[in-house]
Design a protein around this motif. Structure first.
Motif, short mmCIF file in Angstrom:
data_model
loop_
_atom_site.label_atom_id
_atom_site.label_comp_id
_atom_site.label_asym_id
_atom_site.label_seq_id
_atom_site.Cartn_x
_atom_site.Cartn_y
_atom_site.Cartn_z
N TYR A 777 3.00 -5.69 -3.17
CA TYR A 777 3.53 -4.42 -2.67
C TYR A 777 5.04 -4.40 -2.85
O TYR A 777 5.77 -5.23 -2.29
CB TYR A 777 3.17 -4.24 -1.20
CG TYR A 777 3.68 -2.93 -0.61
CD1 TYR A 777 3.23 -1.71 -1.10
CD2 TYR A 777 4.62 -2.93 0.41
CE1 TYR A 777 3.70 -0.52 -0.58
CE2 TYR A 777 5.08 -1.75 0.96
CZ TYR A 777 4.62 -0.54 0.46
OH TYR A 777 5.09 0.64 0.98
N GLU A 778 5.54 -3.43 -3.61
CA GLU A 778 6.96 -3.37 -3.93
C GLU A 778 7.70 -2.32 -3.12
O GLU A 778 8.93 -2.20 -3.23
CB GLU A 778 7.14 -3.10 -5.43
CG GLU A 778 6.56 -4.20 -6.32
CD GLU A 778 6.74 -3.91 -7.80
OE1 GLU A 778 7.23 -2.80 -8.12
OE2 GLU A 778 6.42 -4.78 -8.62
N GLY A 779 6.99 -1.53 -2.32
CA GLY A 779 7.66 -0.49 -1.54
C GLY A 779 8.25 -1.03 -0.26
O GLY A 779 8.29 -2.23 0.00
N GLU A 780 8.76 -0.10 0.56
CA GLU A 780 9.33 -0.50 1.86
C GLU A 780 8.20 -0.82 2.84
O GLU A 780 7.18 -0.12 2.88
CB GLU A 780 10.20 0.63 2.44
CG GLU A 780 11.62 0.63 1.95
CD GLU A 780 12.51 1.43 2.89
OE1 GLU A 780 13.43 0.85 3.47
OE2 GLU A 780 12.25 2.64 3.03
N TRP A 781 8.45 -1.85 3.64
CA TRP A 781 7.48 -2.20 4.69
C TRP A 781 7.84 -1.36 5.92
O TRP A 781 8.42 -1.83 6.87
CB TRP A 781 7.53 -3.69 5.00
CG TRP A 781 6.36 -4.15 5.82
CD1 TRP A 781 6.25 -4.13 7.17
CD2 TRP A 781 5.13 -4.68 5.32
NE1 TRP A 781 5.02 -4.59 7.56
CE2 TRP A 781 4.31 -4.95 6.45
CE3 TRP A 781 4.62 -4.93 4.05
CZ2 TRP A 781 3.03 -5.47 6.33
CZ3 TRP A 781 3.36 -5.46 3.94
CH2 TRP A 781 2.57 -5.73 5.06
N ASP A 782 7.47 -0.09 5.89
CA ASP A 782 7.85 0.83 6.95
C ASP A 782 6.66 1.17 7.83
O ASP A 782 5.55 0.66 7.63
CB ASP A 782 8.48 2.09 6.36
CG ASP A 782 7.58 2.77 5.33
OD1 ASP A 782 6.38 2.42 5.26
OD2 ASP A 782 8.07 3.64 4.60
N GLU A 783 6.87 2.07 8.76
CA GLU A 783 5.83 2.42 9.72
C GLU A 783 4.62 3.03 9.03
O GLU A 783 3.47 2.75 9.38
CB GLU A 783 6.39 3.39 10.76
CG GLU A 783 5.48 3.67 11.95
CD GLU A 783 4.43 4.75 11.67
OE1 GLU A 783 3.38 4.76 12.34
OE2 GLU A 783 4.70 5.58 10.76
N ALA A 784 4.85 3.82 8.01
CA ALA A 784 3.75 4.47 7.30
C ALA A 784 2.87 3.45 6.60
O ALA A 784 1.63 3.55 6.64
CB ALA A 784 4.31 5.48 6.28
N PHE A 785 3.49 2.44 5.96
CA PHE A 785 2.66 1.45 5.28
C PHE A 785 1.93 0.54 6.27
O PHE A 785 0.80 0.14 6.03
CB PHE A 785 3.49 0.60 4.31
CG PHE A 785 2.65 -0.35 3.53
CD1 PHE A 785 1.82 0.12 2.52
CD2 PHE A 785 2.63 -1.71 3.81
CE1 PHE A 785 1.00 -0.74 1.80
CE2 PHE A 785 1.82 -2.59 3.10
CZ PHE A 785 1.01 -2.10 2.09
N ILE A 786 2.58 0.23 7.38
CA ILE A 786 1.90 -0.56 8.42
C ILE A 786 0.65 0.18 8.90
O ILE A 786 -0.41 -0.42 9.08
CB ILE A 786 2.86 -0.85 9.60
CG1 ILE A 786 3.94 -1.85 9.16
CG2 ILE A 786 2.10 -1.41 10.80
CD1 ILE A 786 5.02 -2.09 10.20
N ALA A 787 0.78 1.52 9.07
CA ALA A 787 -0.37 2.31 9.50
C ALA A 787 -1.46 2.32 8.43
O ALA A 787 -2.66 2.17 8.73
CB ALA A 787 0.07 3.73 9.82
N GLU A 788 -1.05 2.48 7.17
CA GLU A 788 -2.03 2.51 6.07
C GLU A 788 -2.75 1.16 5.96
O GLU A 788 -3.98 1.11 5.83
CB GLU A 788 -1.33 2.84 4.76
CG GLU A 788 -2.27 2.92 3.57
CD GLU A 788 -1.54 3.20 2.26
OE1 GLU A 788 -2.21 3.30 1.21
OE2 GLU A 788 -0.28 3.29 2.27
#
Length: 818
Positions: A777-788
């Motif tokens: 995973y190369e994107g930001e580890w943000d709230e949206a990805f944590i939820a996904e």
């Protein structure tokens, strides 16, 4: 206040003269059972037994308690004291419905008179007018006195706080009533030893002292109180006599300004009790709860049982309506604590056995089998079995069962461990037999065994009762609480096992899910009951039950954010059944089936509207780590089992082929590679992590923010940035040494020195497939990805666990045409 006469009458009406040994009870009830008119022996001159409240025992005028030198020092720990408080709070709460609620603390054995008191001749005239040499029960007596001092100190402080208000009638009345009660309560730890009234502070004696260490005396030159308990009592007495305005902080020190080693247990108990009493004044401490002050004052049983006089109605009205008054909270605490202190002294009782000679006291001690700890429920049950079997006992099924239970309990050498082991056995056994919720209180456990055995209509039914107890002991001893350094053995016969069921049992043990013992042990018993030909089928049912219980408990707790009365669900299944299924309790249903259990468990999930979509939403959004680290780890295991990185969704995993990544085994659970649950985004913001991860403090505790790594690698990851962690995840998921070295080189080029040589890191790190998906995973580890990611992990966990609850699909049989 007039406590003694009323309380003694009530206790005497409730308690047998001697609680434990039947033969001794007969001696008390009928002296001629023990002797006849021909002997001329009067048993009442040898010993007497009387039930007394704590207050009655500790406030006899002019009476001091003396601990002989051969008695062990004070040794109770906070666990012992917690159980005492648990008894007291349960009995106190029960008072709301039962004005006769009494808790019994066992037996105190003592010798009357001064014959056993070692004291120099010149000081004999200083002895109290009455003395009791304590042969057994000093640990309980000392603890009760410590408790009363802590209660006295807390109430005294609250009294000073509410004394600031002189105008309000309710507060003024209660302050005066509390002052009167404090005078009475002080009698439990101090008394006037020789004179008719106290003229000097040394005329007051501590209620209990120890041989050689201490000496009662009416002058400072004679008096000596240096044992841990006597020193504590005396220093508190001086604190009160000095009219000190602060709380009493007890810090006994020696010449080196250190707490003497033998004072440690007393200091620990005092510290624990002070925290507990302050917590109970607010309403609760740990699992201990007291009723509200309003309930105490408005319920008649409380008022009539605890106060010897009517309470003014305006007191309850003030507590109910005066929430805005600055002293409302203090008065509420004082009412709650004052009522509890009254119950401790009036509603808790002991059987006091008094003798005239030490030999008689020790005979009584051995007869009652008193060891400083009460007899377990099983030890008092065995004689009932021998009596029922009579001469056939040696060759009976009952003997084999009794020996099996005895063998389990004999593993525990310390009295407290043995008592705890017996309780761990008795509570699930009552559920297994009748779906009965059994208290931890020892008397309730004894009563259940006695009455349950007595209800069995014939000797065959009685043997089934004892056999069921033995099978439960075998399950608890080999499956639930195996010996140290021994792996649990799911079944008594080798060759039948299920790796997933082994893991499930390990997880249930790790979360201390004791209520699960009962339903699972019913299937264990069904296996033990079948003949050899039926063992494979019975084992399959047993393994299926373990997995169904584990799946249900994990789904329930992970979506509800805690236990949410899960114990009540299992008790209902044992006692009443559900969804048309029969109760699982042995005496209420027939041989259980895994299909019926699964149906009942699904029924309770449906009752809570926990379908797949709802569960996935709940489990991915709640702060799962707060629910439990073990539950978090298990959900990660379930989601990762035979999963592989999702090539179409970097950072996520998807189901793979069977054997791709086997996780659901006991060996994997304890493998050092998978032992640590690690936050990806750290608990606190640092090193450039996205701000939205920390806008809601629960986000970092959600399922999507966790990964399984070894402890060594977890320490290396620490609170690094996402970029650095991603490099390390790439390293940990490298399948070859060359790939690992390439990852280290890239890290160093980017200015990230991992702190070890490449060779060392490659040599000590192992391939971790769970890290592979995250590393892509190369994107930001943000709230949206944590939820996904949390949603995906929850989906995979549900899919895995639901297969243990749904009915297995029967494969279609292909019919060949001729």
């Amino acid at each position: 206040m007039q406590y003694r006469t009323d309380r003694r009458a009530r206790c005497s009406a409730k308690v047998d003269p001697v609680l434990v040994d039947r033969s001794v009870a007969l001696q008390v009830a009928d002296p001629f059972w023990y002797s006849s008119a021909m002997t001329g022996i009067n048993i009442e001159q040898v010993f007497t037994a009387e039930s007394q409240s704590v207050f009655d025992l500790l406030t006899v005028e002019g009476q001091g308690c003396y601990v002989p030198a051969y008695q062990r020092p004070y040794a109770w720990d906070t666990g012992n004291v917690h159980r005492l408080l648990e008894d007291a709070t349960l009995g106190f709460a029960k008072l709301a419905e039962d004005g006769g609620s009494i808790r019994f603390l066992g037996t105190v054995i003592a010798v009357q008179g001064t014959t056993l008191i070692d004291i120099e001749a010149p000081f004999a005239r200083e002895l109290p007018t009455r003395t009791l040499t304590i042969i057994d029960g000093q640990q309980r007596l000392c603890t009760l006195i410590i408790l009363n001092i802590v209660l006295h100190d807390a109430l005294r402080a609250l009294g000073r706080e509410i004394a600031e208000e002189e105008e309000h009638e309710a507060i003024r009345w209660f302050k005066e009533d509390t002052d009167d009660f404090l005078d009475e309560l002080a009698k439990t730890f101090r008394f006037i030893g020789r004179r008719a009234r106290a003229r000097d502070r040394h005329d007051w004696y501590p209620r209990i002292i120890r041989a050689y260490d201490d000496r009662w005396g009416r002058t400072a030159a004679v008096a000596r109180y240096v044992s841990p308990i006597a020193r504590f009592i005396w220093e508190y007495m001086e604190h009160v006599a000095d009219e000190a305005g602060n709380r009493f902080d007890y810090e006994p020190t020696d010449d080196d300004d250190e707490v003497p080693e033998d004072h440690g247990p007393v200091v620990d108990v005092i510290t624990y009790l002070r925290d507990a009493i302050d917590g109970l004044a607010e309403g609760a401490y740990e699992n201990l709860v007291l009723p509200t002050a309003t309930d105490i004052l408005e319920k008649q049983h409380f008022r009539d049982s605890l106060w010897p006089h009517p309470l003014p109605p305006h007191l309850a009205q003030f507590l109910r309506d005066g929430g805005g008054h600055p002293l409302h909270g203090a008065l509420e605490r004082a009412v709650r604590l004052g009522a509890f202190a009254r119950y401790v002294n009036q509603g808790m009782a002991v059987t006091v056995v008094l003798t005239q000679a030490e030999d008689h006291a020790f005979d009584m001690f051995e007869s009652l089998n008193t060891t400083g700890q009460p007899l377990t429920a099983f030890e008092t049950f065995k004689p009932k079995v021998l009596e029922a079997e009579g001469g056939a006992y040696q060759m009976s099924e009952s003997r084999a069962a009794i020996e099996k239970v005895q063998g389990y309990l004999d593993r525990f050498k310390r009295a407290d461990e043995r008592q705890n082991a017996a309780s761990t056995l008795m509570i699930p056994f009552a559920l297994i037999e009748e779906g009965h919720k059994l208290e931890k209180h020892l008397s309730a456990q004894r009563r259940y065994l006695r009455d349950g055995y007595a209800r069995a209509p014939d000797i065959v039914a009685k043997q089934r009762f004892t056999t069921s107890l033995a099978t439960t002991a075998q399950f608890v001893g080999s499956v639930w609480r195996p010996r140290r350094r021994q792996d649990p053995q799911l079944l008594p016969h080798q060759g039948l096992t299920d790796p997933v069921a082994e893991l499930c049992m390990e997880v249930l043990r790790d979360i201390r899910h004791d209520v699960a013992i009962a339903p699972i042990a019913r299937f264990y018993a069904a296996y033990c009951d079948v003949r050899t030909a039926g063992r494979a089928s019975a084992a399959a049912e047993y393994f299926a039950a373990i997995k169904a219980v584990t799946a249900f408990s994990m789904l329930w707790r992970a979506s509800q954010g805690g236990t949410a009365n899960i114990d009540g669900v299992y008790r209902d299944i044992m006692r009443r059944g559900a969804a048309g299924g029969a109760p699982l309790a042995r005496q209420r249903g027939e041989t259980p089936t895994a299909a019926a259990l699964r149906t009942m468990l699904r029924h309770y999930l449906n009752e809570e509207d926990l379908d797949r979509e709802t569960w996935i939403r709940n489990a991915s959004q709640i702060p799962i780590y707060r629910v439990g680290q073990t539950i978090t780890k298990f959900l990660l295991f379930a989601a990762s089992h035979d999963a592989t990185p999702d090539e179409d969704a970097p950072g996520l995993i998807e189901p793979g082929r069977t054997g791709t990544n086997p996780m659901l085994t006991r060996e994997q659970w304890h493998d050092e590679v998978n032992i640590s649950v690690e936050h990806v985004a750290p608990n606190a913001p640092s090193n450039g992590w996205p701000e939205d991860v920390y806008e809601d403090v629960r986000t970092v505790q959600r399922l999507g923010n966790f990964i399984l790594v070894p402890k060594q690698e977890n320490n290396l990851l620490a609170n690094r940035s996402w970029e650095q962690k991603r490099i390390l995840y790439t390293l940990f998921s490298s399948k070859t040494v060359r790939q690992a070295q390439r990852a280290i080189t890239l890290a160093r080029r980017g200015g990230f020195n991992v702190g070890r040589t490449a060779e060392d890191l490659v040599a000590t790190s192992r391939y971790l497939p769970m890290c592979e998906a995250v590393a892509t995973y190369e994107g930001e580890w943000d709230e949206a990805f944590i939820a996904e990611r949390g949603t995906r992990l929850a989906e995979l966990a549900w899919n895995r666990l639901w297969t243990w609850l749904e009915e297995p699909q029967v494969p279609r049989t292909r019919v060949r045409r001729q």
